[in-house]
Scaffold this motif. Structure first.
Motif, PDB file in Angstrom:
ATOM      1  N   UNK A   3       6.772  -0.642   5.774  1.00  7.46           N
ATOM      2  CA  UNK A   3       5.867  -0.049   6.763  1.00  7.46           C
ATOM      3  C   UNK A   3       6.428  -0.273   8.165  1.00  7.46           C
ATOM      4  N   UNK A   4       6.446   0.768   8.960  1.00 11.47           N
ATOM      5  CA  UNK A   4       6.743   0.663  10.395  1.00 11.47           C
ATOM      6  C   UNK A   4       5.442   0.935  11.128  1.00 11.47           C
ATOM      7  N   UNK A   5       4.894  -0.089  11.766  1.00  6.82           N
ATOM      8  CA  UNK A   5       3.589  -0.018  12.413  1.00  6.82           C
ATOM      9  C   UNK A   5       3.743  -0.045  13.928  1.00  6.82           C
ATOM     10  N   UNK A   6       3.244   0.986  14.590  1.00  6.67           N
ATOM     11  CA  UNK A   6       3.246   1.051  16.054  1.00  6.67           C
ATOM     12  C   UNK A   6       1.821   0.808  16.543  1.00  6.67           C
ATOM     13  N   UNK A   7       1.617  -0.307  17.198  1.00  2.60           N
ATOM     14  CA  UNK A   7       0.309  -0.678  17.746  1.00  2.60           C
ATOM     15  C   UNK A   7       0.268  -0.267  19.217  1.00  2.60           C
ATOM     16  N   UNK A   8      -0.681   0.571  19.576  1.00  2.00           N
ATOM     17  CA  UNK A   8      -0.800   1.066  20.950  1.00  2.00           C
ATOM     18  C   UNK A   8      -2.109   0.556  21.549  1.00  2.00           C
ATOM     19  N   UNK A 132      -2.895  -3.216   4.607  1.00  3.33           N
ATOM     20  CA  UNK A 132      -2.448  -1.902   5.058  1.00  3.33           C
ATOM     21  C   UNK A 132      -1.766  -1.110   3.947  1.00  3.33           C
ATOM     22  N   UNK A 133      -1.088  -1.806   3.073  1.00  2.15           N
ATOM     23  CA  UNK A 133      -0.440  -1.146   1.936  1.00  2.15           C
ATOM     24  C   UNK A 133      -1.440  -0.284   1.162  1.00  2.15           C
ATOM     25  N   UNK A 134      -2.563  -0.886   0.793  1.00  5.46           N
ATOM     26  CA  UNK A 134      -3.582  -0.165   0.042  1.00  5.46           C
ATOM     27  C   UNK A 134      -4.225   0.945   0.849  1.00  5.46           C
ATOM     28  N   UNK A 144       2.486   7.698  -2.174  1.00  6.26           N
ATOM     29  CA  UNK A 144       3.414   6.742  -1.602  1.00  6.26           C
ATOM     30  C   UNK A 144       4.651   6.661  -2.481  1.00  6.26           C
ATOM     31  N   UNK A 145       5.805   6.827  -1.859  1.00  6.29           N
ATOM     32  CA  UNK A 145       7.059   6.762  -2.601  1.00  6.29           C
ATOM     33  C   UNK A 145       7.631   5.357  -2.453  1.00  6.29           C
ATOM     34  N   UNK A 146       7.778   4.604  -3.535  1.00  5.84           N
ATOM     35  CA  UNK A 146       8.305   3.237  -3.444  1.00  5.84           C
ATOM     36  C   UNK A 146       9.671   3.218  -2.782  1.00  5.84           C
ATOM     37  N   UNK A 147       9.876   2.243  -1.901  1.00  6.83           N
ATOM     38  CA  UNK A 147      11.157   2.082  -1.227  1.00  6.83           C
ATOM     39  C   UNK A 147      11.277   2.843   0.070  1.00  6.83           C
ATOM     40  N   UNK A 148      10.414   3.842   0.306  1.00  3.95           N
ATOM     41  CA  UNK A 148      10.447   4.580   1.559  1.00  3.95           C
ATOM     42  C   UNK A 148       9.752   3.791   2.662  1.00  3.95           C
ATOM     43  N   UNK A 149      10.160   4.059   3.913  1.00  3.78           N
ATOM     44  CA  UNK A 149       9.475   3.463   5.058  1.00  3.78           C
ATOM     45  C   UNK A 149       8.427   4.448   5.548  1.00  3.78           C
ATOM     46  N   UNK A 150       7.189   3.986   5.668  1.00  4.08           N
ATOM     47  CA  UNK A 150       6.095   4.845   6.113  1.00  4.08           C
ATOM     48  C   UNK A 150       5.667   4.449   7.518  1.00  4.08           C
ATOM     49  N   UNK A 151       5.581   5.461   8.390  1.00  4.20           N
ATOM     50  CA  UNK A 151       5.179   5.237   9.770  1.00  4.20           C
ATOM     51  C   UNK A 151       3.666   5.201   9.894  1.00  4.20           C
TER      52      UNK A 151
END
Length: 203
Positions: A3-8, A132-134, A144-151
Motif C-alpha cells: 500500500x502507498x498511502x498519501x495522507x493530506x 486498511x488492507x481489508x 485486489x491483485x496480490x503483490x501489486x502496490x495500491x495507491x
C-alpha cells in the motif's frame, strides 16, 4: 498487499487562524482558495482509493482537490476528540486552565478536556492503518491483485497524521510535539512485508 498511502491535511480554517480548537468548522473562502491552489501542487495519483474524515473541513478540502466524488467517509480518520475544549480559544484556556493546557501539549496521556489523549489517538489511527488492507478489498471494485502496490489517499487532520507517523515508526507517543503538520501538506507512508515505513512525499 503493498500500500502507498498519501495522507493530506485539510486546508486551514477560520478557527485555526483564530487559535481555536475545531468545532466541525467548514472551510471559509480563504481555505477553499488555498485548497484549490494546492490541487496542482500535490501529486495525487489517478485511480487511488480515497478516504476522508467525516469532518466538514476535510470533506470541503477533498472536494476542492477534486477527490470528493471518489471519497469514502471514514470515522477512523476523524479528528482528535477535544472534549470540552471544542471551539474554545487556546488563549482563554491558557488563563483558565494553564496546567491542564500545558499537560495536554507535552504529555501524550493527558486528556483534561475529557476527550481523547494523543496516546489514545495513536492507538485508534494505528488500528485504522492496520485494517486498511481489508478496507481496500471492500472498496476496490476490480478486486485486489496480490503483490501489486495500491495507491490510497486520505484527507484528514494534522493530529491524525502525526499519530500515523508515530505508529508507522513504532515511536513512543511522547515524540508528538516534535512533529509539525501544516495545512495541505502531504505525508507518504508505505506498507509492505516489513510493515509501515515513512517516505518523503512528492509534492
Amino acid at each position: 498487499m503493498d500500500i502507498r498511502l498519501l495522507l493530506i491535511s485539510h486546508a486551514s480554517t477560520a478557527a485555526m487562524r483564530a487559535g481555536r480548537f475545531p468545532a466541525d468548522d467548514p472551510l471559509d473562502a480563504r481555505g477553499l482558495a488555498e485548497a484549490a491552489a494546492a490541487r496542482a501542487r500535490l501529486s495525487i495519483p489517478d485511480g487511488a482509493a480515497v478516504f476522508v474524515s467525516p469532518a466538514v473541513c476535510a470533506r470541503d478540502t477533498a472536494s476542492a482537490l477534486g477527490l470528493g466524488a471518489a471519497a469514502s467517509f471514514d470515522e477512523g480518520l476523524a479528528d482528535m476528540d477535544y472534549g470540552l475544549w471544542h471551539g474554545r480559544r487556546l488563549a482563554d484556556l491558557a488563563v483558565e486552565a494553564p496546567h491542564d493546557l500545558a499537560a495536554w501539549t507535552h504529555d501524550p496521556d493527558a486528556a483534561a478536556h475529557g476527550g481523547e489523549s494523543f496516546s489514545q489517538l495513536v492507538k485508534r489511527v494505528g488500528q485504522w492503518l492496520d485494517a486498511l488492507n481489508g478496507a481496500l478489498r471492500d472498496t476496490l471494485s476490480e478486486g485486489v491483485i496480490p503483490g501489486n502496490t495500491h495507491n490510497v489517499v486520505a484527507v484528514t487532520h494534522a493530529p491524525v497524521i502525526r499519530a500515523a507517523i508515530v505508529h508507522a515508526l513504532g515511536a513512543p507517543p511522547a515524540v508528538f510535539p516534535r512533529i509539525e503538520i501544516a495545512p495541505l501538506s502531504m505525508v507518504e507512508l508505505r506498507r509492505a512485508r516489513r510493515g509501515w515505513t515513512w517516505w518523503p512525499a512528492s509534492q
